[in-house]
Enzyme design. Structure first.
Site, mmCIF file in Angstrom:
data_model
loop_
_atom_site.group_PDB
_atom_site.id
_atom_site.type_symbol
_atom_site.label_atom_id
_atom_site.label_comp_id
_atom_site.label_asym_id
_atom_site.label_seq_id
_atom_site.Cartn_x
_atom_site.Cartn_y
_atom_site.Cartn_z
ATOM 1 N N GLU A 194 0.863 -1.172 0.000
ATOM 2 C CA GLU A 194 0.000 0.000 0.000
ATOM 3 C C GLU A 194 0.901 1.223 0.000
ATOM 4 O O GLU A 194 1.967 1.207 0.628
ATOM 5 C CB GLU A 194 -0.842 -0.013 1.279
ATOM 6 C CG GLU A 194 -2.161 0.703 1.157
ATOM 7 C CD GLU A 194 -3.009 0.468 2.408
ATOM 8 O OE1 GLU A 194 -3.861 -0.425 2.388
ATOM 9 O OE2 GLU A 194 -2.789 1.184 3.391
ATOM 10 N N ASN A 284 -18.307 3.680 8.635
ATOM 11 C CA ASN A 284 -18.971 3.253 9.860
ATOM 12 C C ASN A 284 -20.474 3.354 9.638
ATOM 13 O O ASN A 284 -21.004 4.437 9.416
ATOM 14 C CB ASN A 284 -18.553 4.119 11.043
ATOM 15 C CG ASN A 284 -17.075 3.966 11.341
ATOM 16 O OD1 ASN A 284 -16.551 2.850 11.364
ATOM 17 N ND2 ASN A 284 -16.389 5.074 11.531
ATOM 18 N N ARG A 286 -23.230 3.449 11.241
ATOM 19 C CA ARG A 286 -23.925 3.686 12.517
ATOM 20 C C ARG A 286 -23.777 5.153 12.888
ATOM 21 O O ARG A 286 -23.081 5.898 12.213
ATOM 22 C CB ARG A 286 -23.287 2.836 13.608
ATOM 23 C CG ARG A 286 -21.776 3.077 13.662
ATOM 24 C CD ARG A 286 -21.123 2.529 14.888
ATOM 25 N NE ARG A 286 -19.686 2.430 14.760
ATOM 26 C CZ ARG A 286 -18.811 3.411 14.968
ATOM 27 N NH1 ARG A 286 -19.250 4.618 15.290
ATOM 28 N NH2 ARG A 286 -17.523 3.230 14.844
#
Lengths: 448, 298
Positions: A194, A284, A286
């Site tokens: 990466e 995420n 949520r």
């Protein structure tokens, strides 16, 4: 049904009360005297202290929802909030899961599949290779990605099986080391490459979607002030010292990725920002701990919106109707000892004074005499400061932190004051290395 | 033989008061049979006027316990229920007073029965007179201003007054249980929408049966008492034939079961013993750790 504890359980209860919705709280045995238990309309004990047997005890949680006649389940953050199977089980029992569809939770919950999906939508992710099968392949991939780079173990975590490679001369040795370490640590020696993004900032975008395909963003939050463990300590919105082009790119990418997966309810896309380049990191699915800063500048109640959208209502506004005003900062007060490697401090709070006054909001489940059990997250309060400008918000936060008194346990209050006083923070020029460096520099922190 | 009649006053001025009374009643049944109970009364605080209002009731308990152990048992219930929720925050969750014990006139070891201030206390005399007409004269002798401070809580107006919502099955079950007790019925069934609730009253006279003779209280208090608690959140049921207090049970007797997510999980006696208490209500929701059965071992 509020399937959580602590300040977020109270936060959800508050939203429900304002909406005229009755609530059922769940709690573990040591949380019996907790504030969320007292303030909900009803409360059921679902297990003993350890989360695995209480706040993650799906059968007892679902059974509680059913015998009390709940219509919907709000998972908060943590615990079961990003558990696609839990969301699915709720649906199977006729309970509305307040969050995105289980399919989307599963898709975006896995970092690898999330990156693949957002790339389909044309969103940039950290440039990287697939799994490498030989050092020759590694050389090839490295040429196209560019140095410096990171070798990372597929099964990795905690920095094991990870090597920084500055140039081609280091690659062979690093490849051998990383594969051997990964094999030893995880019994899986596979590695990939990466690009190393140096000193990035962690900036995230709040999105909100309804069941009718309407999706909006509610600006970004800079969460670069992180402990060495990557836990966020201070968050603010708007992100300071961010070029308007990078800000626009962030918002645009967040919307594009969300539309692509037909996202519903509240969600956050996390990005790394370096030199005005923006890379998607993860999503995420949520409500976030730091959602209040967004609420302050957009004058919106995100938890109420979650409940409203989950009940099938349309958003009722478009991107053009949304305007942010002013600046908001959040400081997380944790019961832990910054002098002792952030060791969690369980105990009883003997004295407690929280701040007030103009522009200050405190979200907490703490009260004088409350016991902090050792089983759960160490966060005990969130202090949020709002101001017309960033300087006003910082000044308010500083005086609010000085007004705050928590006796009986160690807290991060002093640490937050050190952060606010630091030159890098004042100037808005900080990245994820800022707090670890501050903690490490000898004499740089008066705490140490 | 050694069954005594005790009148116990119940008072609560904090939290979900109606639920506190129910919990006190369940706890009392560990020490005797609640054979009569008054309505609930809302009363203004007595003595200290800066306290919130009370919910009061009086019950008649048949018990084997002598006066002193009974008083100890009442204090133990106060402590246990008081600890349950935020006792540290204010007034006691529940007060239990021993008002009368048979025809006894006791003044020893700090125990005074009849309760020394019974004659002055409208919140005790009004419910007492409701379930025992011998006390009507005493009640009527109270000043009208005192009587006005004690208001009977009707079954229907009960909830709004307490600012509670009958929003859940558990509340409805509790309400029905109260109705059942008030009506003196044994079984009631209510069907509404897709909901079907049936509640049956179990016998309150188990210890009077010949095979379970009353025993001196000292035996009970010195023996080891095991509490069998719920592991699952669900609806609790007694197994049939229903166990009754006083039963001698085998080592692996199925006493009841908890129904959760359509699955019945049996609750066993976990060893032989005598069943001395069944604090959970048949057909009502139970939470994790809630006491279901009390057994004296050995």
């Amino acid at each position: 049904m509020i399937a959580n504890r602590g300040e977020i359980a109270l936060r959800i209860n508050r939203a429900c009360q304002e909406l005229g919705v009755s609530t059922v709280a769940i709690f573990s045995e040591p949380d019996r005297d907790s504030l969320h238990v007292r303030q909900a309309d009803e409360a059921f004990c679902v297990g003993p202290g350890p989360s695995a047997r209480s706040y993650l005890n799906i059968p007892n949680i679902i059974s509680t929802a059913l015998i009390t006649g709940c219509d919907a389940v709000h998972p908060g953050y943590g615990f079961l909030a990003e558990n696609a199977r839990f969301a699915e089980i709720c649906g199977d029992h006729g309970l509305t899961f307040i969050g995105p569809k289980p399919r989307v939770i599963a898709l975006m919950g896995d970092k690898a599949s999330a990156k693949r999906v957002v790339r389909e939508a044309g969103v940039a992710t950290t440039p990287g290779s697939g799994v490498l099968s030989s050092v020759e392949e590694a050389y090839e991939a490295a040429e196209s990605i560019g140095y410096p780079l990171l070798l990372k173990a597929t099964a990795g975590g905690g920095g094991r099986g990870m090597r920084v490679v500055r140039d081609a001369g280091e690659l062979q040795r690093a490849y051998a080391g990383a594969t051997a370490e990964a094999e030893a640590s995880f019994k899986d020696g596979r590695v990939y490459i990466e690009r190393l993004i140096r000193r990035p900032r962690h900036v995230e975008v709040q999105v909100f979607g309804d069941d009718f395909g309407n999706i909006v963003h509610l600006g970004e939050r800079d969460c670069s002030v992180q402990k060495p463990s990557h836990q966020k300590i201070v968050e603010e919105t708007p992100a300071p010292q961010l070029s308007e082009s990078a800000r626009a790119a962030l918002h645009e990418m967040a919307l594009r990725a969300s539309r692509h997966v037909e996202y519903t309810n509240a969600g956050t896309l996390e990005f790394l920002v370096a030199n005005d380049e923006v890379y998607f990191m993860e999503m995420n699915t949520r409500i976030q701990v730091e959602h209040p800063v967004t609420e302050m500048v957009y004058n919106i109640d995100l938890v109420k919106e979650q409940i409203r959208i989950a009940s099938g209502e349309p958003l009722g506004y478009t991107q053009n109707d949304l305007r942010s005003r002013g600046h908001a900062i959040e400081c997380r007060i944790n019961a832990e000892d910054p002098r002792n490697n952030f060791a969690p401090a369980a105990g009883t709070v003997s004295k407690l004074v929280f701040p007030g006054g103009p522009g200050i909001r405190v979200d907490t489940h703490l009260y004088a005499g409350a016991t902090i059990p050792p089983y759960y997250d160490s966060m005990i309060a969130k202090i949020v400061a709002f101001g017309d400008t960033r300087d006003v918000a910082i000044a308010r936060m500083e005086r609010a932190l000085r007004e705050t008194l928590v006796e009986g346990v160690h807290t991060t209050i002093e640490l937050c004051l050190e952060v606010l006083a630091a030159r890098e923070f004042r100037e808005g020029r900080y990245d994820i290395e800022f707090l670890p460096n501050m903690l490490a520099s000898v004499g740089g922190l008066s705490l140490r | 033989m050694s069954l005594h009649h005790a009148y116990v006053g119940i008072g609560t001025n904090e939290g979900d008061r109606a639920r506190n009374v129910e919990r006190a009643l369940a706890a009392l049944s560990d020490f005797g049979n609640v054979v009569r109970r008054s309505s609930l009364y809302r009363t203004e605080p007595w003595g200290k006027l800066d306290q919130p209002w009370f919910l009061n009731a009086v019950v008649l308990v048949e018990t084997e316990l002598p006066p002193l152990p009974l008083l100890g048992a009442l204090h133990a219930i106060e402590d246990r229920l008081g600890r349950v929720r935020g006792d540290r925050w204010g007034p006691r969750t529940i007060d239990l007073d021993l008002l009368l014990y048979d025809e006894a006139d006791i003044d020893e070891n700090g125990v005074q029965v009849p309760h020394p201030r019974l004659r002055e206390r409208a919140f005790a005399l009004v419910p007492l007179a409701e379930i025992d007409d011998r006390f009507e004269t005493l009640r009527d002798a109270l000043p009208a201003s005192d009587l006005a401070g004690v208001v009977r809580v009707e079954a229907e107006s009960d909830k709004p007054m307490l600012q509670e919502r009958i929003s859940s099955v558990s509340e409805r079950v509790r309400t029905l249980a109260r109705f059942l007790a008030d009506a003196g019925a044994v079984r009631v069934r209510v069907t509404r929408g897709d909901e079907d609730i049936e509640i049956a009253m179990r016998s309150r006279h188990a210890t009077q049966e010949p095979e379970a003779p009353g025993r001196p209280a000292s035996n009970v208090s010195s023996a080891r008492i095991d509490t069998i608690k719920a592991e699952l959140v669900g609806i609790f049921h007694l197994s049939r034939p229903a166990p009754v207090e006083g039963d001698l049970v085998d080592a692996d007797r199925e006493l009841g079961y908890v129904e959760a997510l359509g699955i019945r999980t049996p609750v066993h006696s976990m060893g032989a013993g005598r069943l001395i208490g069944m604090p959970a209500v048949d057909g009502a929701p139970v939470e994790y750790g809630q006491p279901l059965f009390l057994l004296v071992r050995g």
